[in-house]
Design a protein around this motif. Structure first.
Motif, PDB file in Angstrom:
ATOM      1  N   THR A 148       0.853  -1.182   0.000  1.00 15.36           N
ATOM      2  CA  THR A 148       0.000   0.000   0.000  1.00 15.36           C
ATOM      3  C   THR A 148       0.889   1.232   0.000  1.00 15.36           C
ATOM      4  OG1 THR A 148      -1.756  -1.161   1.179  1.00 15.36           O
ATOM      5  CG2 THR A 148      -1.809   1.243   1.240  1.00 15.36           C
ATOM      6  N   TYR A 149       0.536   2.190  -0.857  1.00 17.39           N
ATOM      7  CA  TYR A 149       1.328   3.407  -1.018  1.00 17.39           C
ATOM      8  C   TYR A 149       0.447   4.629  -0.783  1.00 17.39           C
ATOM      9  CZ  TYR A 149       4.361   0.270  -3.725  1.00 17.39           C
ATOM     10  OH  TYR A 149       5.154  -0.766  -4.137  1.00 17.39           O
ATOM     11  N   GLY A 168       2.421  11.443  -9.859  1.00 15.09           N
ATOM     12  CA  GLY A 168       3.372  11.147  -8.800  1.00 15.09           C
ATOM     13  C   GLY A 168       4.050   9.831  -9.138  1.00 15.09           C
ATOM     14  N   ILE A 169       5.182   9.573  -8.536  1.00 12.36           N
ATOM     15  CA  ILE A 169       5.967   8.380  -8.826  1.00 12.36           C
ATOM     16  C   ILE A 169       5.767   7.353  -7.703  1.00 12.36           C
ATOM     17  CG2 ILE A 169       8.283   7.478  -9.275  1.00 12.36           C
ATOM     18  CD1 ILE A 169       7.201   9.455 -11.399  1.00 12.36           C
ATOM     19  N   ILE A 170       5.459   6.137  -8.096  1.00 16.46           N
ATOM     20  CA  ILE A 170       5.310   5.043  -7.140  1.00 16.46           C
ATOM     21  C   ILE A 170       6.687   4.429  -6.899  1.00 16.46           C
ATOM     22  CG2 ILE A 170       4.273   2.761  -6.788  1.00 16.46           C
ATOM     23  CD1 ILE A 170       2.003   3.763  -8.684  1.00 16.46           C
ATOM     24  N   ILE A 204      -4.328  -3.460  -9.249  1.00 15.72           N
ATOM     25  CA  ILE A 204      -4.367  -2.169  -8.573  1.00 15.72           C
ATOM     26  C   ILE A 204      -5.690  -2.019  -7.828  1.00 15.72           C
ATOM     27  CG2 ILE A 204      -4.256   0.322  -8.921  1.00 15.72           C
ATOM     28  CD1 ILE A 204      -2.939  -0.571 -11.715  1.00 15.72           C
ATOM     29  N   TYR A 205      -5.607  -1.563  -6.590  1.00 14.32           N
ATOM     30  CA  TYR A 205      -6.781  -1.341  -5.759  1.00 14.32           C
ATOM     31  C   TYR A 205      -6.703   0.065  -5.195  1.00 14.32           C
ATOM     32  CZ  TYR A 205      -6.199  -6.388  -5.840  1.00 14.32           C
ATOM     33  OH  TYR A 205      -5.998  -7.678  -6.242  1.00 14.32           O
ATOM     34  N   GLY A 206      -7.784   0.813  -5.225  1.00 18.01           N
ATOM     35  CA  GLY A 206      -7.778   2.133  -4.613  1.00 18.01           C
ATOM     36  C   GLY A 206      -8.285   3.207  -5.533  1.00 18.01           C
ATOM     37  N   GLY A 207      -8.016   4.466  -5.176  1.00 17.09           N
ATOM     38  CA  GLY A 207      -8.615   5.604  -5.830  1.00 17.09           C
ATOM     39  C   GLY A 207      -7.858   6.177  -7.005  1.00 17.09           C
ATOM     40  N   ALA A 208      -6.926   5.445  -7.579  1.00 14.46           N
ATOM     41  CA  ALA A 208      -6.153   5.985  -8.699  1.00 14.46           C
ATOM     42  C   ALA A 208      -7.023   6.131  -9.936  1.00 14.46           C
ATOM     43  CB  ALA A 208      -4.979   5.071  -9.006  1.00 14.46           C
ATOM     44  N   SER A 209      -6.920   7.275 -10.597  1.00 16.91           N
ATOM     45  CA  SER A 209      -7.678   7.467 -11.834  1.00 16.91           C
ATOM     46  C   SER A 209      -6.895   7.003 -13.043  1.00 16.91           C
ATOM     47  CB  SER A 209      -8.068   8.935 -11.989  1.00 16.91           C
ATOM     48  OG  SER A 209      -6.924   9.756 -11.977  1.00 16.91           O
ATOM     49  N   SER A 232      -3.206  15.926  -5.177  1.00 16.92           N
ATOM     50  CA  SER A 232      -3.656  15.402  -3.888  1.00 16.92           C
ATOM     51  C   SER A 232      -2.777  14.225  -3.494  1.00 16.92           C
ATOM     52  CB  SER A 232      -5.118  14.949  -3.977  1.00 16.92           C
ATOM     53  OG  SER A 232      -5.235  13.850  -4.850  1.00 16.92           O
ATOM     54  N   THR A 233      -3.080  13.658  -2.350  1.00 21.30           N
ATOM     55  CA  THR A 233      -2.429  12.431  -1.929  1.00 21.30           C
ATOM     56  C   THR A 233      -3.381  11.278  -2.225  1.00 21.30           C
ATOM     57  OG1 THR A 233      -1.198  13.568  -0.196  1.00 21.30           O
ATOM     58  CG2 THR A 233      -1.423  11.184   0.016  1.00 21.30           C
ATOM     59  N   GLN A 234      -2.900  10.313  -2.993  1.00 24.47           N
ATOM     60  CA  GLN A 234      -3.702   9.155  -3.384  1.00 24.47           C
ATOM     61  C   GLN A 234      -3.227   7.937  -2.602  1.00 24.47           C
ATOM     62  OE1 GLN A 234      -6.070   8.994  -5.996  1.00 24.47           O
ATOM     63  NE2 GLN A 234      -5.934  11.177  -6.390  1.00 24.47           N
ATOM     64  N   SER A 235      -4.166   7.171  -2.080  1.00 26.21           N
ATOM     65  CA  SER A 235      -3.836   5.921  -1.409  1.00 26.21           C
ATOM     66  C   SER A 235      -4.215   4.774  -2.339  1.00 26.21           C
ATOM     67  CB  SER A 235      -4.588   5.804  -0.087  1.00 26.21           C
ATOM     68  OG  SER A 235      -4.270   4.581   0.540  1.00 26.21           O
ATOM     69  N   ILE A 236      -3.229   3.966  -2.702  1.00 29.33           N
ATOM     70  CA  ILE A 236      -3.481   2.812  -3.559  1.00 29.33           C
ATOM     71  C   ILE A 236      -2.753   1.596  -3.001  1.00 29.33           C
ATOM     72  CG2 ILE A 236      -3.829   4.162  -5.666  1.00 29.33           C
ATOM     73  CD1 ILE A 236      -0.993   3.250  -6.504  1.00 29.33           C
ATOM     74  N   SER A 237      -3.276   0.443  -3.332  1.00 31.10           N
ATOM     75  CA  SER A 237      -2.619  -0.818  -2.997  1.00 31.10           C
ATOM     76  C   SER A 237      -2.350  -1.560  -4.299  1.00 31.10           C
ATOM     77  CB  SER A 237      -3.505  -1.659  -2.080  1.00 31.10           C
ATOM     78  OG  SER A 237      -3.689  -1.000  -0.850  1.00 31.10           O
TER      79      SER A 237
END
Length: 105
Positions: free
Chosen positions: A23-24, A38-40, A59-64, A90-95
């Motif tokens: 999770t990032y 942003g860079i993962i 990919i799981y989460g709010g990434a567009s 913004s800050t995105q939380s993704i897994s």
């Protein structure tokens, strides 16, 4: 085998599979046209591949939008492109579930 940066299994025929679920929290603050990105961070494989492996990603989460790849001589990490794209800063939380399949010998 399970280690701090994921799990892996080596087969006698030379096939190596490694995987991890991470999770990032990514800041998408770099403007590119009408989008932000942003860079993962790269994932360091739990075992070194002989040649760059094939990468599979869930990919799981709010990434567009998200692009991920392994390029070049990436035998110890997924050193390719890892970009999160968003319509806002913004800050995105993704897994991400990473899976790499290649050879170790």
């Amino acid at each position: 085998m399970s280690v701090g940066n994921g799990q892996y299994i080596k087969f006698g025929n030379g096939v190596l599979m490694s995987w991890v679920y991470k999770t990032y929290s990514i800041q998408t603050g770099i403007k590119f046209g009408t989008y932000y990105y942003g860079i993962i961070p790269a994932w360091t494989f739990p075992y070194t591949y002989k040649v760059a492996p094939n990468m599979f990603v869930s990919i799981y989460g709010g990434a567009s939008g998200l692009t991920i790849g392994a390029r070049g001589n990436a035998t110890t990490t997924n050193s390719g492109e890892r970009t999160l794209i968003s319509g806002m800063s913004s800050t995105q939380s993704i897994s991400i579930s990473w899976l790499a399949i290649g050879v170790w010998k």
